[in-house]
Design an enzyme around this catalytic site. Structure first.
Site, PDB file in Angstrom:
ATOM      1  CG  ASP A 181      -1.771   1.251   1.300  1.00 47.87           C
ATOM      2  OD1 ASP A 181      -2.550   1.484   0.367  1.00 47.87           O
ATOM      3  OD2 ASP A 181      -1.647   2.017   2.287  1.00 47.87           O
ATOM      4  CD  GLU A 265      -4.030   0.960  -3.156  1.00 52.96           C
ATOM      5  OE1 GLU A 265      -5.223   1.270  -2.970  1.00 52.96           O
ATOM      6  OE2 GLU A 265      -3.082   1.562  -2.644  1.00 52.96           O
ATOM      7  CG  ASP A 347      -0.792   3.501   5.935  1.00 51.74           C
ATOM      8  OD1 ASP A 347      -1.741   3.922   5.249  1.00 51.74           O
ATOM      9  OD2 ASP A 347       0.005   4.253   6.520  1.00 51.74           O
TER      10      ASP A 347
END
Length: 370
Positions: A181, A265, A347
């Site tokens: 992340d 992502e 996170d």
């Protein structure tokens, strides 16, 4: 596979003059042909491609006022037309904006194919010059280059990029899987809790950059002192860019070496950077470059890099029970799930969800709902 190896070189006075003429001719040809193609379509609805552009270049070189185009190698001039044709193709297919004119204030580059340079015994010769380039070879080339690109950045540094064939060395299979992340406080956080600090070079050098830019603004336009001040600003920008790349290369190499599957992502950075409050911090973090390096290094090493849906609620979803919060502002760094009561670090929880979603996509395909 093809791979470009970039080296810095220190030109002699002869090379500086030759490359300056080459860069100027390449820039002139690109801009003049772009203006010609644009005007032809605007005035007569006439579409011109690479063939017509090449014929136009031949006609330009025969005109007495443009005879200086024959003083440099013809190969970089033809290659600039090929790059322009690629730019138009990308524009018509909706990938980029309309091609723009090149400026002498920005990075200058010229591409040479095999018939415009020679590489032998570790020495590199370019057309119109009999002396080799003083290249600082930091590594051995795996093969003879098929093309080379000589460039000069805004800081006045010269580089040569050699495109070679190479065989990637696959790394031993690892049993580790990681979810990543990205963020602003930390460059990225993994599902195991490992954090990579964000160096924030824009903030670190902000005071020095502001001082140099103030000095630049006071210099008279066209003066030598202004040119010197502009070069100092460009060198500081180059230092910041080099520092960012150094951190990203070390971090991505460590991730690829240790993990067989990397889940990340798919961020819409171009949209996120429109935020006037966070735009500078997002640009400094270089999230797109981080993901790009992971993908090509993973391909070379035989690793799998999986991108999940950009709208997947990784931060608002509980990694234990799957409950999804309706809203969660950016200032919330720790939260408790109202369904199962588990306390989460924002996170780390997001990295765990990205890992689970990435494994689902890897197993079932991109159409799966994470």
């Amino acid at each position: 596979m093809k791979r470009a190896y970039k080296f810095r070189f220190y030109p002699t006075a002869e090379h500086v003059e030759l490359l300056a003429r080459t860069f100027g001719c390449v820039r002139f040809v690109y801009n003049s042909i772009l203006r010609w193609r644009t005007d032809a379509y605007a005035e007569r609805q006439e579409k011109n491609g690479y063939t017509q552009a090449s014929a136009r270049l031949t006609a330009l070189k025969k005109e007495p006022e443009f005879s200086w185009l024959n003083d440099v190698s013809s190969v970089p001039l033809q290659q600039s037309l090929r790059h322009q044709q690629t730019a138009f193709k990308n524009y018509f297919e909706g990938r980029t904006a309309y091609p723009t004119f090149k400026s002498k204030r920005c990075k200058q580059a010229a591409e040479f194919t095999a018939r415009a340079f020679k590489y032998r015994n570790g020495q590199l010769f370019v057309a119109k010059s009999k002396t080799p380039l003083n290249v600082r070879w930091s590594r051995k080339l795996p093969s003879v280059p098929s093309t080379i690109t000589i460039s000069r950045d805004a800081a006045g540094r010269y580089f040569v990029s050699c495109l070679c064939d190479f065989e990637p060395a696959l790394l031993p299979i690892s049993l580790k899987v990681v979810g990543i992340d990205v963020g602003l406080k930390d460059l990225f956080v993994t599902d195991s809790g490992f954090t990579c600090a964000n160096p924030r070079y824009t903030t670190k050098y902000a005071a020095r950059l502001a001082l140099l830019q103030r000095r630049l603004s006071r210099k008279m336009r066209g003066s030598k002192n202004r040119a010197k001040a502009r070069l100092k600003v460009a060198r500081l920008y180059a230092k910041m860019a080099d520092c960012r790349l150094d951190v990203l290369h070390k971090a991505t190499r460590k991730i690829i070496n240790e993990n067989q599957v990397v889940c990340v992502e798919s961020l819409k950075v171009k949209n996120m950077i429109r935020n006037p409050v966070l735009s500078k911090a997002i640009a400094d973090a270089c999230w797109n470059e981080l993901v790009r390096q992971l993908k090509y290094k993973g391909e070379w090493a035989g690793r799998s890099v999986v991108s999940i849906d950009p709208f997947f609620p990784s931060s608002k979803r509980c990694s234990e029970c799957g409950f999804t919060m309706q809203k969660m502002s950016l200032d919330v760094r720790k939260w408790s799930c109202p369904e199962c009561g588990v306390d989460h670090d924002r996170d780390i929880n997001a990295a765990r969800n990205i890992k689970a979603a990435g494994l689902a996509v890897l197993a079932c395909g991109v159409t799966v709902n994470p």
